[in-house]
Design a protein around this motif. Structure first.
Motif, short mmCIF file in Angstrom:
data_model
loop_
_atom_site.label_atom_id
_atom_site.label_comp_id
_atom_site.label_asym_id
_atom_site.label_seq_id
_atom_site.Cartn_x
_atom_site.Cartn_y
_atom_site.Cartn_z
N UNK A 153 1.00 -1.24 0.32
CA UNK A 153 0.32 0.24 0.11
C UNK A 153 1.16 1.64 -0.18
N UNK A 156 6.72 -0.25 -0.99
CA UNK A 156 7.76 -0.72 -2.44
C UNK A 156 7.63 -1.99 -2.40
N UNK A 158 9.40 -5.31 -3.62
CA UNK A 158 10.59 -5.75 -3.87
C UNK A 158 10.94 -7.48 -4.04
N UNK B 41 8.19 -13.14 8.11
CA UNK B 41 7.21 -14.47 8.18
C UNK B 41 8.21 -15.82 7.91
N UNK B 45 10.11 -14.03 3.80
CA UNK B 45 9.54 -12.62 3.29
C UNK B 45 9.48 -11.49 3.99
N UNK B 54 -0.61 7.62 4.87
CA UNK B 54 -0.92 7.05 3.74
C UNK B 54 -0.97 5.58 3.95
N UNK B 55 -0.62 4.96 5.65
CA UNK B 55 -0.71 3.64 5.79
C UNK B 55 0.01 2.52 5.24
N UNK B 56 1.58 3.66 4.61
CA UNK B 56 2.53 2.62 3.30
C UNK B 56 3.08 0.77 4.17
N UNK B 57 3.17 0.71 3.29
CA UNK B 57 3.03 -0.97 3.51
C UNK B 57 3.94 -1.47 2.50
N UNK B 58 4.80 -2.53 2.95
CA UNK B 58 6.11 -2.24 2.09
C UNK B 58 5.98 -3.81 1.94
N UNK B 59 6.79 -4.40 1.08
CA UNK B 59 7.01 -6.05 0.90
C UNK B 59 7.81 -6.31 0.25
N UNK B 60 8.79 -7.13 0.94
CA UNK B 60 9.80 -8.06 0.09
C UNK B 60 9.86 -9.38 0.32
N UNK B 61 10.33 -9.28 -0.98
CA UNK B 61 10.01 -11.33 -0.72
C UNK B 61 11.62 -11.51 -0.99
#
Lengths: 173, 74
Positions: A153, A156, A158, B41, B45, B54-61
């Motif tokens: 949201x 980033x 990645x 987890x 990840x 803006x309730x920023x959410x990042x995802x790092x795989x």
């Protein structure tokens, strides 16, 4: 039930070994003009585009995840890069006796909102420039299942390859 | 002492069991940054939630290497 498997596509490998002529250029896994598309957990094992044994290897946008910062149809590896550079795919011997597909840097795209279908559950790398023959259009190379959904949201998204790359094919007895 | 404030101002590392998710909370900058919570987890990840407007959410795989093999033999 969500798809569970990562893998290669039999038809893609078969046509590579047959040196089938492709419109748009022969398959070269090192090209950054290839695209990476995201898919949600709505995909199920054995159905396109995660049907690894199908007689066609055409990428399909079924249950695709796109949104702000990530266009429908996926983005080229050259436009998805950490620090504004380019993700450059490499193909070389990794573990002794194995061919390794890897990237020179992490893929990183800022300011994304990816929540369709619960968010990215996996990705598919495909040869976007290939336009013929019909069974090889947008030929899929590699599917990676994340095994969980990872929505973003305004943030980033990645992907960082592990120390042994994204793919290794052991070709030694 | 405001325990919640102290928690927000600190950088901590919480383990939720050997195989459970690992949570790291803190601030992007020790004094001026916004609070964040990064959860890694069992798959390795990480999802990072930022306390932003803006309730920023990042995802790092970090996917495991896909392994294939050509089985050769007599």
């Amino acid at each position: 039930m969500a798809f569970t498997k990562s893998g290669l596509y039999v038809h893609t490998i078969q046509e590579m070994m047959r040196a089938t002529t492709l419109t748009g250029g022969q398959l070269d896994w090192r090209l950054a003009t290839y695209k990476i598309a995201l898919h949600s957990s709505a995909l199920t094992d054995g159905t396109a585009p995660v049907n690894f044994s199908a007689a066609t290897t055409v990428w399909a946008n079924t249950s695709e995840v796109s949104g702000t910062g990530w266009a429908a149809g996926g983005i080229t590896l050259s436009t998805a890069a950490s620090g504004g550079g380019s993700v450059t795919p490499t193909l070389a011997e990794g573990t002794t006796g194995s061919i390794r597909y890897n990237w020179t840097s992490a893929l990183s795209v800022a300011n994304t909102t990816l929540s369709t279908g619960g968010g990215p559950f996996g990705c598919i790398i495909y040869a976007d420039p290939v336009t013929a023959p019909a069974d090889m259009v947008d030929a899929m190379l590699l599917c990676i299942c994340f095994a969980a959904a990872y929505p973003t949201n305004n943030g980033t998204f990645s992907i960082t390859p592990s120390g042994t790359g994204l793919l290794e094919i052991d070709i030694t007895p | 002492m405001n325990a919640y404030r102290e928690k927000l101002l600190s950088v901590g590392y919480l383990s939720r069991g050997r195989s459970g998710p690992r949570v790291r909370e803190g601030r992007e900058h020790p004094e001026t940054g916004r609070p964040f919570k990064a959860t890694t987890d069992e798959l390795g990840n990480t999802v990072t939630e930022h306390d932003t407007k803006d309730d920023r959410v990042d995802a790092h795989i970090r996917p495991e290497t896909v392994r294939a093999e050509f089985k050769l033999g007599a």
